[in-house]
Design a protein around this motif. Structure first.
Motif, PDB file in Angstrom:
ATOM      1  N   UNK A   1       0.826  -1.217   0.000  1.00 23.22           N
ATOM      2  CA  UNK A   1       0.000   0.000   0.000  1.00 23.22           C
ATOM      3  C   UNK A   1       0.859   1.265   0.000  1.00 23.22           C
ATOM      4  N   UNK A   2       1.990   1.208   0.702  1.00 21.54           N
ATOM      5  CA  UNK A   2       2.887   2.376   0.731  1.00 21.54           C
ATOM      6  C   UNK A   2       3.407   2.662  -0.681  1.00 21.54           C
ATOM      7  N   UNK A   3       3.802   1.615  -1.393  1.00 24.18           N
ATOM      8  CA  UNK A   3       4.366   1.843  -2.732  1.00 24.18           C
ATOM      9  C   UNK A   3       3.301   2.442  -3.652  1.00 24.18           C
ATOM     10  N   UNK A   4       2.067   2.038  -3.463  1.00 23.57           N
ATOM     11  CA  UNK A   4       0.980   2.584  -4.285  1.00 23.57           C
ATOM     12  C   UNK A   4       0.688   4.026  -3.883  1.00 23.57           C
ATOM     13  N   UNK A   5       0.560   4.259  -2.576  1.00 22.08           N
ATOM     14  CA  UNK A   5       0.210   5.603  -2.099  1.00 22.08           C
ATOM     15  C   UNK A   5       1.281   6.653  -2.396  1.00 22.08           C
ATOM     16  N   UNK A   6       2.541   6.228  -2.320  1.00 24.20           N
ATOM     17  CA  UNK A   6       3.610   7.223  -2.490  1.00 24.20           C
ATOM     18  C   UNK A   6       3.931   7.494  -3.961  1.00 24.20           C
ATOM     19  N   UNK A   7       3.256   6.773  -4.856  1.00 25.07           N
ATOM     20  CA  UNK A   7       3.487   7.006  -6.289  1.00 25.07           C
ATOM     21  C   UNK A   7       3.096   8.432  -6.680  1.00 25.07           C
ATOM     22  N   UNK A   8       2.194   9.034  -5.894  1.00 27.92           N
ATOM     23  CA  UNK A   8       1.741  10.397  -6.245  1.00 27.92           C
ATOM     24  C   UNK A   8       2.847  11.432  -6.070  1.00 27.92           C
ATOM     25  N   UNK A   9       3.856  11.105  -5.269  1.00 28.37           N
ATOM     26  CA  UNK A   9       4.944  12.074  -5.076  1.00 28.37           C
ATOM     27  C   UNK A   9       5.972  11.878  -6.187  1.00 28.37           C
ATOM     28  N   UNK A  10       5.636  12.420  -7.331  1.00 24.80           N
ATOM     29  CA  UNK A  10       6.452  12.185  -8.517  1.00 24.80           C
ATOM     30  C   UNK A  10       7.340  13.378  -8.839  1.00 24.80           C
ATOM     31  N   UNK A  11       7.325  14.376  -7.977  1.00 23.93           N
ATOM     32  CA  UNK A  11       8.164  15.551  -8.228  1.00 23.93           C
ATOM     33  C   UNK A  11       7.527  16.533  -9.184  1.00 23.93           C
ATOM     34  N   UNK A  12       6.360  16.183  -9.711  1.00 21.44           N
ATOM     35  CA  UNK A  12       5.701  17.085 -10.657  1.00 21.44           C
ATOM     36  C   UNK A  12       4.533  17.807 -10.002  1.00 21.44           C
ATOM     37  N   UNK A  13       3.765  17.053  -9.243  1.00 20.07           N
ATOM     38  CA  UNK A  13       2.550  17.649  -8.690  1.00 20.07           C
ATOM     39  C   UNK A  13       2.745  18.239  -7.295  1.00 20.07           C
ATOM     40  N   UNK A  14       3.508  17.562  -6.441  1.00 21.58           N
ATOM     41  CA  UNK A  14       3.688  18.077  -5.093  1.00 21.58           C
ATOM     42  C   UNK A  14       5.164  18.243  -4.785  1.00 21.58           C
ATOM     43  N   UNK A  15       5.471  19.263  -4.028  1.00 16.91           N
ATOM     44  CA  UNK A  15       6.775  19.380  -3.383  1.00 16.91           C
ATOM     45  C   UNK A  15       7.963  19.474  -4.306  1.00 16.91           C
ATOM     46  N   UNK A  16       9.042  18.845  -3.865  1.00 20.24           N
ATOM     47  CA  UNK A  16      10.342  18.994  -4.503  1.00 20.24           C
ATOM     48  C   UNK A  16      10.351  18.569  -5.981  1.00 20.24           C
ATOM     49  N   UNK A  17      11.008  19.376  -6.813  1.00 20.36           N
ATOM     50  CA  UNK A  17      11.172  18.987  -8.217  1.00 20.36           C
ATOM     51  C   UNK A  17      12.617  19.231  -8.647  1.00 20.36           C
ATOM     52  N   UNK A  18      13.210  18.217  -9.290  1.00 20.49           N
ATOM     53  CA  UNK A  18      14.562  18.389  -9.841  1.00 20.49           C
ATOM     54  C   UNK A  18      14.493  18.119 -11.335  1.00 20.49           C
ATOM     55  N   UNK A  19      15.056  19.031 -12.105  1.00 25.44           N
ATOM     56  CA  UNK A  19      15.038  18.886 -13.554  1.00 25.44           C
ATOM     57  C   UNK A  19      16.114  17.934 -14.048  1.00 25.44           C
ATOM     58  N   UNK A  20      15.693  16.965 -14.855  1.00 25.53           N
ATOM     59  CA  UNK A  20      16.662  16.100 -15.515  1.00 25.53           C
ATOM     60  C   UNK A  20      16.612  16.353 -17.013  1.00 25.53           C
ATOM     61  N   UNK A  21      17.188  15.417 -17.785  1.00 33.08           N
ATOM     62  CA  UNK A  21      17.213  15.619 -19.236  1.00 33.08           C
ATOM     63  C   UNK A  21      15.864  15.244 -19.864  1.00 33.08           C
ATOM     64  N   UNK A  22      15.146  14.349 -19.196  1.00 31.05           N
ATOM     65  CA  UNK A  22      13.836  13.936 -19.699  1.00 31.05           C
ATOM     66  C   UNK A  22      12.941  13.585 -18.510  1.00 31.05           C
ATOM     67  N   UNK A  23      11.709  13.155 -18.802  1.00 32.20           N
ATOM     68  CA  UNK A  23      10.741  12.921 -17.722  1.00 32.20           C
ATOM     69  C   UNK A  23      11.236  11.853 -16.738  1.00 32.20           C
TER      70      UNK A  23
END
Ligand code: GLN
Length: 482
Positions: A309-331
């Protein structure tokens, strides 16, 4: 000077009612202790800057005759509970600057009665752990021995109540996170029946186990908080209405089941066992019948479902919608960088293991089997509770450990032996201080846990209050803060 050490919610309410001091003065007294002690303990991650505004609202409630028991009572909330306009980081770097856009159900309830929310408390990242050592913001120290952990994952809330940084607190309990830190810090912690307190606005960890619960100095205080925060909510489809019928009967528990096989297992600290035996003797002296029952070790079952359940629930923290975001070369690189830097080690471990137990080919062997075992355990509990009124265990098999002492995750998982059962089955459970043990000249608190059947928090409060009466004579003085 307000005597915070001996203060309870009941006493504070009486004093506020009589006008011995105002809500503002009470809040200021707590803010002063926070200023003095929080640097060392690290219980709060943030003390809000609108505390005195909240206290003003509370004072007005008293003036207009609209005050209830919790009006003006200073609270601490765990960092995974949303309070509109305030940061909620769940102890994680990935949510360092995340500001809540709405109030959790429990916050709406506390606001409605005019409680004063002082700040947000430290926790293991995303409520994964048992010591607050997994917080991205440093460990919370145990107020009884600052070399030791406060327990977790609601360690900041428990340490806060224990050391007069708040009069009551909210934590969340997925597998013991309200009860175990309460035991480690010498306070009372209640895990309500699953669904009794809405999860709306609680960051999801293991959705089928999670529940918000109170941490307080006495059973009475825990009951007052529980009464204020429980109730059905349209925003949580698993929430259930209060069954007022049950309380009407005012049943008294008589038979207490003790799972001796589980308690006599290897790995239980002898001093914990000794303390537990004293508790059992004292309950027998009070006239309760003690019955041997069988309970299995559910650690593996709990963790498989937790990982999934944790792995499913934490999938939402993808760096795009909430909180920290780091730019890479692609998605993909954006994801890897954001999650890699934002999540701590234990969180990453659980996501990996969760993805594994849910993956095609392993699903049936792990997750599917665990779910079947969960159904079987629930059936066992129906039978057990047809024979006993309550189940009694130590809260934790071991006392609070030294900070940094446990480096392997498994040994921390094993410390959840007694607490995870209530979450798997969904029943309510309470941890109550049961005295102290001495480790190298330092007194460390221990706790015992009572479990009752679904919806029977009333039985926990009833036995809890009785137990608090005998505890001073038999085990230690009732604990009222440091
Ligand atoms: N120690 C357990 C875990 O790590 C329980 C945590 C909790 O109740 N949030 O999953």
């Amino acid at each position: 000077m307000i005597d915070l050490k001996n203060l309870t919610i009941e006493k504070a309410h009486a004093a506020l009612q009589k006008g011995e001091y105002t809500c503002r003065e009470l809040s200021e007294a707590y803010l002063a202790v926070i200023k003095e002690k929080n640097k060392e303990l690290n219980a709060y991650l943030e003390v809000y800057d609108d505390v005195l505004d909240q206290a003003k609202v509370a004072d007005e409630k008293f003036k207009s005759g609209n005050a209830t028991t919790l009006t003006g009572i200073p609270f601490a909330i765990k960092d995974n509970i949303l309070f509109k306009g305030h940061i909620a980081s769940a102890g994680s770097k990935i949510l360092e600057n995340y500001t809540a856009s709405y109030d959790a159900f429990v916050i709406r309830k506390l606001k409605a009665v005019g409680a004063v929310i002082l700040g947000r408390t430290n926790m293991d990242e995303f409520a994964l752990g048992g010591s607050t050592e997994n917080s991205a913001y440093g460990v919370t120290k145990n107020p009884h021995d600052t070399q030791r952990v406060s327990g977790g994952t609601s360690g900041g809330s428990a340490a806060g109540v224990a050391s007069n940084l708040a009069l009551g607190a909210l934590g969340s309990d997925t597998g013991g996170s309200v009860r175990q830190p309460s035991a480690f810090c010498g306070v009372v912690g209640l895990k309500p029946t699953y669904g009794k307190v809405s999860r709306s606005g609680l960051m999801a960890s293991t959705s089928s186990f999670d529940v918000i619960g109170p941490i307080a100095k006495t059973v009475e205080d825990a009951e007052i908080i529980f009464d204020a925060i429980n109730g059905q909510d349209v925003l949580d489809s698993t929430s259930i209405p209060e069954n007022l019928e049950l309380r009407k009967y005012n049943l008294k528990p008589k038979i207490i089941g003790v799972p001796y096989d589980l308690i006599n297992q290897e790995g239980i600290d002898p001093k914990v066992k000794d303390n537990f035996e004293k508790v059992v003797k004292n309950l027998e002296n009070l006239g309760y019948e003690i019955k041997n029952i069988k309970l299995i070790n559910c650690i593996a079952l709990y963790y498989i479902i937790n990982f999934a359940e944790v792995s499913t629930n934490l999938a939402r923290f993808d760096g795009l919608r909430y909180g920290m975001h780091k730019d890479g070369k692609n998605l993909l690189e954006d994801y890897l960088l954001s999650k890699g830097l934002g999540f701590g080690k234990e969180t990453r471990r659980r996501i990996l293991l969760g993805t594994y137990v849910l993956s095609a080919g392993y699903y049936d062997a792990y997750y599917g089997k665990a779910q079947k075992a969960r159904v079987a355990l629930k059936k066992d509990f129906v039978k057990i509770f047809s024979e006993v009124d309550l189940i009694l265990t130590p809260t934790s098999p071991i006392p609070p450990w030294k900070i940094g002492e446990k480096s392997d995750p498994l040994s921390v998982y094993l410390a959840d032996l007694f607490t995870v059962i209530a979450n798997i089955v969904g029943v309510p459970a309470i941890s109550i201080p049961s005295g102290f043990i001495e480790e190298k000249g330092v007194k460390l608190p221990l706790g015992i846990q009572f479990m009752a059947s679904h919806g029977r928090e009333d039985l926990l409060f009833e036995i809890g209050k009785k137990f608090e009466e005998i505890a001073p004579k038999a085990l230690s003085k009732p604990y009222l803060g440091l």
